[in-house]
Design a protein around this motif. Structure first.
Motif, PDB file in Angstrom:
ATOM      1  N   UNK A 106       0.819  -1.209   0.000  1.00  0.00           N
ATOM      2  CA  UNK A 106       0.000   0.000   0.000  1.00  0.00           C
ATOM      3  C   UNK A 106       0.859   1.268   0.000  1.00  0.00           C
ATOM      4  N   UNK A 107       2.016   1.234   0.633  1.00  0.00           N
ATOM      5  CA  UNK A 107       2.906   2.399   0.585  1.00  0.00           C
ATOM      6  C   UNK A 107       3.382   2.650  -0.843  1.00  0.00           C
ATOM      7  N   UNK A 108       3.721   1.601  -1.547  1.00  0.00           N
ATOM      8  CA  UNK A 108       4.128   1.759  -2.949  1.00  0.00           C
ATOM      9  C   UNK A 108       2.960   2.243  -3.798  1.00  0.00           C
ATOM     10  N   UNK A 109       1.744   1.834  -3.454  1.00  0.00           N
ATOM     11  CA  UNK A 109       0.566   2.323  -4.171  1.00  0.00           C
ATOM     12  C   UNK A 109       0.359   3.817  -3.937  1.00  0.00           C
ATOM     13  N   UNK A 110       0.725   4.292  -2.742  1.00  0.00           N
ATOM     14  CA  UNK A 110       0.540   5.705  -2.414  1.00  0.00           C
ATOM     15  C   UNK A 110       1.471   6.615  -3.209  1.00  0.00           C
ATOM     16  N   UNK A 111       2.601   6.114  -3.691  1.00  0.00           N
ATOM     17  CA  UNK A 111       3.563   6.959  -4.404  1.00  0.00           C
ATOM     18  C   UNK A 111       2.970   7.519  -5.700  1.00  0.00           C
TER      19      UNK A 111
END
Length: 290
Positions: free
Chosen positions: A161-166
């Protein structure tokens, strides 16, 4: 949204939306347009009925988000998640946190679709800045809720999810800039590229969390598996750029072929004759007098 189908539906929506914008941006760059989309004329100069001016993008946003909200409340059949607080418990705990986060995300994109429809079909003049502002707000809300969505999750889900937020944050940032500095081709390209990365990564998220090709689930406690998540995300950055380049190439072929078909020898400009005794010049003078 906490299922394969729940992630697949918004992932496909973002993918088709990004591909649609890829075509728009490619054609705008090929035609050297100053505007990505031409604003609608004032209402008194429109010849169509108001229902003929309803924007397809706005309708798609409303339909998809409404479907997602109904699914969050009542899917699978027989489930009812309308209650937010358990009033029978003395501590009054909140219920269905993840579902209400998803509903809030859908709600802001639903609001964006409604604003598009009202601005383009009901107002005397189109409010393009308002449309951009509400769409930017929807992506900012998506980033904000994702930041809290990863609480009490495994390391694998947090990394995904952190990578999705980028890319989501970059799309929100570009949309925010476009409120005041619209119609900049570099921003068109960046927004479309990040949109493709965002949608592809959401589909990758479905594969990682719900349907791994190996048949073995990813291990949240494995540093090796977590490292490969970042590697796959970098590959998705390249994949998004490759998809955008492929769309641009296809649009370039279509644009050149269309231009060659439209170009007719008889429609080309001819130099005006300057010799006073020239018969063509006399004909032009006679036509001008008439």
């Amino acid at each position: 949204m906490g299922t394969l189908l729940g992630h697949l539906m918004p992932g496909m929506f973002f993918l088709f939306y990004s591909l649609y914008y890829s075509v728009l941006v490619s054609l705008a760059l090929l035609r050297e347009q100053r505007l990505l989309k031409l604003p609608l004329p004032p209402r008194e100069k429109r010849r169509q009925r108001w229902w003929q001016l309803v924007p397809l993008e706005g309708v798609v946003k409303v339909v998809i988000t409404t479907t997602g909200i109904v699914a969050e409340f009542f899917y699978p059949p027989g489930v009812n998640r309308l209650m937010m607080v358990d009033w029978e418990d003395p501590q009054r705990p909140f219920l269905f946190k993840d579902n209400w986060q998803h509903i809030t995300m859908y709600g802001f994109f639903l609001f964006s679709g409604v604003v598009d429809i009202v601005s383009q079909s009901c107002q005397a003049r189109q409010k393009m800045k308002l449309e951009r502002a509400v769409e930017a707000l929807a992506f900012h809300v998506l980033v904000l809720l994702m930041a809290t969505h990863i609480e009490n999750k495994s390391a694998l889900e947090i990394r995904v999810h952190v990578l999705f937020m980028v890319p989501t944050f970059l799309v929100a940032l570009v949309l925010t800039i476009e409120i005041w500095v619209p119609d900049q081709p570099p921003l068109w390209v960046l927004k479309t590229w990040m949109g493709l990365v965002l949608s592809n990564w959401m589909l990758q998220l479905c594969v990682i969390m719900y349907a791994p090709p190996s048949g073995q689930p990813w291990r949240a406690d494995s540093p090796m598996d977590l490292a490969f998540l970042t590697i796959f995300f970098c590959w998705h950055l390249a994949l998004g750029a490759a998809v955008l380049a492929a769309v641009y190439a296809l649009c370039s072929l279509w644009h050149r072929r269309g231009s060659s078909c439209i170009e007719v020898p008889c429609t080309r400009y001819q130099p005006c004759p300057t010799d006073p005794s020239n018969e063509d010049l006399e004909k032009l003078r006679a036509e001008a007098m008439l």
